[in-house]
Write a protein that holds these residues in place. Structure first.
Motif, short mmCIF file in Angstrom:
data_model
loop_
_atom_site.label_atom_id
_atom_site.label_comp_id
_atom_site.label_asym_id
_atom_site.label_seq_id
_atom_site.Cartn_x
_atom_site.Cartn_y
_atom_site.Cartn_z
N ASP A 280 -1.68 -1.72 4.23
CA ASP A 280 -1.12 -2.54 3.14
C ASP A 280 -1.59 -3.98 3.27
OD1 ASP A 280 0.17 -0.33 2.17
OD2 ASP A 280 2.15 -0.88 2.95
N GLN A 281 -1.65 -4.47 4.50
CA GLN A 281 -2.09 -5.84 4.73
C GLN A 281 -3.53 -6.04 4.27
OE1 GLN A 281 -1.41 -7.37 8.70
NE2 GLN A 281 -3.22 -8.66 8.59
N GLN A 282 -4.39 -5.09 4.61
CA GLN A 282 -5.79 -5.19 4.20
C GLN A 282 -5.91 -5.15 2.68
OE1 GLN A 282 -7.55 -1.89 6.30
NE2 GLN A 282 -7.70 -3.01 8.24
N LEU B 146 4.49 -9.48 5.41
CA LEU B 146 3.98 -8.25 5.99
C LEU B 146 3.40 -8.51 7.38
CD1 LEU B 146 3.98 -5.40 4.83
CD2 LEU B 146 1.61 -5.72 4.17
N ARG B 147 2.72 -9.63 7.54
CA ARG B 147 2.17 -9.97 8.85
C ARG B 147 3.28 -10.17 9.88
NH1 ARG B 147 -2.27 -14.24 6.47
NH2 ARG B 147 -4.02 -12.76 6.25
N LEU C 287 -3.61 -6.11 0.53
CA LEU C 287 -3.09 -7.37 0.01
C LEU C 287 -4.08 -8.51 0.21
CD1 LEU C 287 0.71 -7.34 0.94
CD2 LEU C 287 -0.29 -7.35 -1.35
N GLU C 288 -4.78 -8.50 1.34
CA GLU C 288 -5.79 -9.54 1.60
C GLU C 288 -6.90 -9.47 0.55
OE1 GLU C 288 -6.91 -8.71 5.60
OE2 GLU C 288 -5.37 -10.01 6.48
N LEU D 40 4.63 -6.78 10.81
CA LEU D 40 3.65 -6.11 11.66
C LEU D 40 3.76 -6.59 13.10
CD1 LEU D 40 1.24 -4.20 11.94
CD2 LEU D 40 -0.25 -6.09 11.27
N GLU E 22 3.89 -12.10 0.02
CA GLU E 22 4.07 -10.74 0.52
C GLU E 22 3.22 -10.50 1.75
OE1 GLU E 22 3.10 -8.12 -2.66
OE2 GLU E 22 4.82 -8.69 -3.90
N LEU E 23 2.02 -11.04 1.74
CA LEU E 23 1.11 -10.87 2.87
C LEU E 23 1.67 -11.55 4.13
CD1 LEU E 23 -1.58 -9.86 3.97
CD2 LEU E 23 -2.66 -11.93 3.07
N ILE F 235 1.40 -0.43 7.55
CA ILE F 235 1.49 -1.86 7.28
C ILE F 235 0.11 -2.51 7.37
CG2 ILE F 235 2.39 -4.06 8.14
CD1 ILE F 235 4.89 -2.58 9.04
N THR F 236 -0.70 -2.08 8.35
CA THR F 236 -2.05 -2.62 8.49
C THR F 236 -2.89 -2.32 7.25
OG1 THR F 236 -1.95 -2.35 10.90
CG2 THR F 236 -4.14 -2.60 9.92
#
Length: 376
Positions: free
Chosen positions: A74-76, A176-177, A78-79, A180, A172-173, A71-72
């Motif tokens: 994916d988060q990066q 996701l956060r 997406l950012e 997380l 989505e971000l 997830i981390t």
């Protein structure tokens, strides 16, 4: 003195021995007949149920940590995507500002009648050559106007698509956060329980060593073994429609509908023909559930799930993983979802006959029933 790698291999071997002989076996309804024997009384280890619980919690903790890492990442990603889309939107907005002004002027000119003079001059022309010249001039102006308007319309749509994508990515971000944070809270609580269980065990040092070695075993061997079976199952299910198409007595037509009756013994025969991995593996069709289980050497795997009808993006039967038991240990929900997302165990009737679509599905008494209809 043994090297560090040698000690690690020795510890892994000891752990594998412990897992195979210490843990109680699953019920016969979920495992094959070759389940592991009971734990030898000579092993001075904590109570089996206590150890099982700690091992399952450790497994869940390791898998949730893996999920947090995914997830981390994916988060990066997406950012970065959100930043890129926002930058693209700003650049596109600036690029069409001039064309927006010109397009507005053109629209106003037509609305205010500024182009009527050209038409009047064309109608008042007194010679053919003058008419042709004015017509060419008029056509050039109108054509240029249309090019500007068309180009602006295209770029405006492109800008709106970019802005929509940026908004969707931002949403989505945010989701996701939230996931997380929930997983971090979950793993923290789980680790606290594990620490409490280790402290209250009869031999905390030995228990800690066992859990650490088990984590290494799962990450280096266990997860790869599980995925090997799921990958083989996915490949086999992709070929199942062709097998059913040539299998007598499986598909029965009733007017505009078909009924598919797949016996578990036929499916198991098909799987063994597809891959040697399934020699010790078998499916069971029970009341509304499907169980697949088997052993390979000192490893055992059991998965239980059910089918549902899917309409989009294509009609088919989608297999949902409800439980996965590896060497007597229940895998966590994060692992089940990952396996379900990564490996398609679905069945698509359209691969038998292109116009067939599944409308109902059920399983009982060793048979999978699927009601199919023709769609035109």
């Amino acid at each position: 003195m043994l090297s560090r790698n040698s000690r690690r291999r020795l510890n892994a071997a000891i752990l594998l021995f412990i897992l195979c002989f210490m843990l109680p076996s699953q019920p016969l309804s979920q495992l094959s007949a070759t389940s592991a024997p009971p734990a030898p009384s000579s092993l001075n280890l904590p109570d089996n149920e206590e150890t099982r619980k700690l091992l399952e919690q450790t497994l869940s903790s390791a898998e949730i940590e893996r999920e947090i890492s995914r997830i981390t990442a994916d988060q990066q990603a997406l950012e970065q995507k959100t930043a890129q889309l926002s930058k693209q939107a700003q650049e596109k907005e600036a690029a069409i500002a001039d064309k927006q002004e010109r397009a507005g002027a053109i629209v106003r000119s037509y609305y205010m009648g500024d182009r009527d003079g050209l038409l009047a001059a064309f109608l008042s022309a007194r010679s053919i050559s003058r008419v042709i010249s004015l017509f060419d001039y008029y056509e050039m102006i109108i054509g240029r106007d249309q090019d500007i308007l068309s180009d602006y319309k295209k770029q405006y749509k492109d800008l709106q698509a970019t802005l929509t994508a940026a908004q969707r990515t931002s949403k989505e971000l945010a989701e996701l956060r939230q996931v997380l944070e929930e997983q971090k809270v979950r793993v923290a609580a789980l680790n606290k329980e594990i620490e409490g269980g280790v402290t209250s065990s009869s031999d905390p040092a030995s228990m800690t060593a066992l859990l650490n070695e088990f984590t290494l075993y799962w990450e280096n061997i266990g997860i790869h073994e599980v995925k090997t079976y799921f990958k083989a199952l996915s490949a086999a299910m992709n070929k199942l429609p062709q097998y059913l198409q040539n299998k007598d007595g499986v598909l029965e037509r009733k007017g505009m509908t078909y009924e598919l009756k797949l016996k578990e013994e036929d499916l198991n025969e098909f799987l063994k023909d597809q891959n040697k991995l399934f020699e010790g593996f078998a499916f069971e069709f029970n009341e509304g559930t499907i169980t697949a289980s088997g052993t390979s050497g000192q490893l055992s795997l059991s998965l239980t799930g059910h089918y549902t009808i899917q309409e989009e993006p294509v009609n088919g039967l989608m297999f949902h993983v409800d439980h996965v038991v590896f060497n007597g240990l229940e895998l966590p929900d994060t692992t089940r979802q990952t396996l379900e997302d990564e490996f398609d165990l679905g069945f698509y009737p359209g691969k038998i006959i292109s116009l067939l679509r599944a409308t109902e599905v059920d399983s009982k008494d060793g048979v999978l029933y699927v009601l199919l209809s023709l769609s035109f």
